[in-house]
Write a protein that holds these residues in place. Structure first.
Motif, short mmCIF file in Angstrom:
data_model
loop_
_atom_site.label_atom_id
_atom_site.label_comp_id
_atom_site.label_asym_id
_atom_site.label_seq_id
_atom_site.Cartn_x
_atom_site.Cartn_y
_atom_site.Cartn_z
N LYS A 132 32.56 47.82 42.47
CA LYS A 132 33.53 46.88 41.91
C LYS A 132 34.93 47.20 42.42
O LYS A 132 35.24 48.35 42.74
CB LYS A 132 33.51 46.92 40.38
CG LYS A 132 32.21 46.41 39.78
CD LYS A 132 32.28 46.40 38.25
CE LYS A 132 30.99 45.85 37.66
NZ LYS A 132 31.03 45.81 36.17
N GLY A 161 39.07 46.03 41.54
CA GLY A 161 40.00 45.26 40.72
C GLY A 161 41.14 44.71 41.54
O GLY A 161 41.72 45.41 42.38
N THR A 192 42.24 39.92 37.56
CA THR A 192 42.95 39.85 36.27
C THR A 192 44.41 39.48 36.50
O THR A 192 44.94 39.66 37.61
CB THR A 192 42.87 41.19 35.53
OG1 THR A 192 43.43 42.22 36.35
CG2 THR A 192 41.44 41.55 35.17
N ASN A 244 35.49 36.91 37.69
CA ASN A 244 34.71 37.81 38.54
C ASN A 244 34.08 37.02 39.69
O ASN A 244 33.67 35.86 39.52
CB ASN A 244 33.61 38.50 37.73
CG ASN A 244 34.17 39.46 36.70
OD1 ASN A 244 35.06 40.24 36.98
ND2 ASN A 244 33.65 39.39 35.47
N ASN A 253 36.89 41.94 40.42
CA ASN A 253 37.36 41.58 39.07
C ASN A 253 38.85 41.22 39.16
O ASN A 253 39.69 42.07 39.42
CB ASN A 253 37.16 42.75 38.11
CG ASN A 253 37.70 42.46 36.71
OD1 ASN A 253 38.52 43.21 36.20
ND2 ASN A 253 37.25 41.37 36.11
N TYR A 286 44.62 41.93 41.13
CA TYR A 286 45.43 41.06 40.30
C TYR A 286 45.52 39.67 40.93
O TYR A 286 45.29 39.50 42.13
CB TYR A 286 46.85 41.60 40.15
CG TYR A 286 46.94 42.87 39.33
CD1 TYR A 286 46.39 42.93 38.05
CD2 TYR A 286 47.60 43.99 39.83
CE1 TYR A 286 46.48 44.10 37.29
CE2 TYR A 286 47.71 45.16 39.09
CZ TYR A 286 47.12 45.21 37.82
OH TYR A 286 47.22 46.36 37.07
#
Length: 225
Positions: free
Chosen positions: A148, A150, A220, A198, A218, A152
């Motif tokens: 995974k 992350g 966000t 996702n 992911n 933004y």
């Protein structure tokens, strides 16, 4: 070939019979005619032998059979000029052993014929075995099946890819986002988050091996300060 030699020897015997006297002349002439027919028949049976291919290209580890025209029931002896590159057995089956060039010869015992074929052996191109994806900032690629990462919204990150083996001939990848409304990816592996959610990014090997690597992104919203 031995049959022809034997018949020719008989010729000399018949000629001697004819020379000895008139009484055996008729018998000699008859035998002479029979031998002449036999020799003619043998000569006609020995047709010209040819390789159906003058040049053959095969990959290391592959096998190929020598194809001859007018082979018939003649005794054929096969040889390779370099058996370390390509060997050939008594049935004319070629085995490619390493990259290089060898000449395969087929010698026909009857008629003293010799024909050749050039064999070019190519090294098999190594294909991709595996593709691992991860964060460029991580020291190691995660060992889990689908790592995974992350990101933004409006942030761009480079996805790290490790393609094995190291000596694979074509290590190029085709990148694709399974949900480009959440995040897009360039053909250089740079992912950009577009909205929270996702998405799975896939990197496909371009060498036809069918291998692919996956990473879950992911996305966000960046927290407010």
């Amino acid at each position: 070939m031995m049959t022809i030699i034997l018949i020719k020897k008989i010729f000399f015997v018949i000629i001697e019979i004819i020379r000895i006297g008139d009484k055996m002349k008729k018998l000699g002439i008859i035998l002479f005619s029979i031998c002449l027919l036999l020799v003619t028949g043998c000569e006609e049976k020995i047709k010209e032998i040819k390789m159906l291919k003058e040049v053959e290209t095969i990959n290391v580890g592959s096998k190929k059979s020598v194809k001859l025209s007018n082979k018939g029931n003649y005794q054929v002896v096969y040889q390779s000029s370099d058996s370390t590159v390509a060997s050939v057995d008594s049935n004319g089956e070629i085995t490619a052993l390493k990259e290089g060039t060898a000449v395969i010869s087929a010698s026909v015992v009857e008629g003293n014929q010799l024909v050749n074929m050039t064999v070019r052996v190519n090294e098999v191109a190594k294909k991709v075995d595996s593709i691992s994806l991860g964060d460029l900032d991580e020291s190691q690629i995660p060992a889990i099946t689908t790592p995974k990462l992350g990101v933004y919204v409006d942030q761009t990150k480079q996805i790290k890819s490790v393609v094995l083996p190291e000596d694979a001939e074509n290590k190029e990848l085709y990148w694709k986002s399974r949900n480009p409304s959440v995040a897009t990816v360039t053909q250089e592996g740079k992912v950009t988050g577009l909205k929270a959610g996702n998405v799975v990014i896939v990197a496909f090997a371009k060498d036809g091996s069918g291998k692919k690597g996956l990473i879950e992104i992911n996305v966000t919203k960046k927290p407010k300060k």
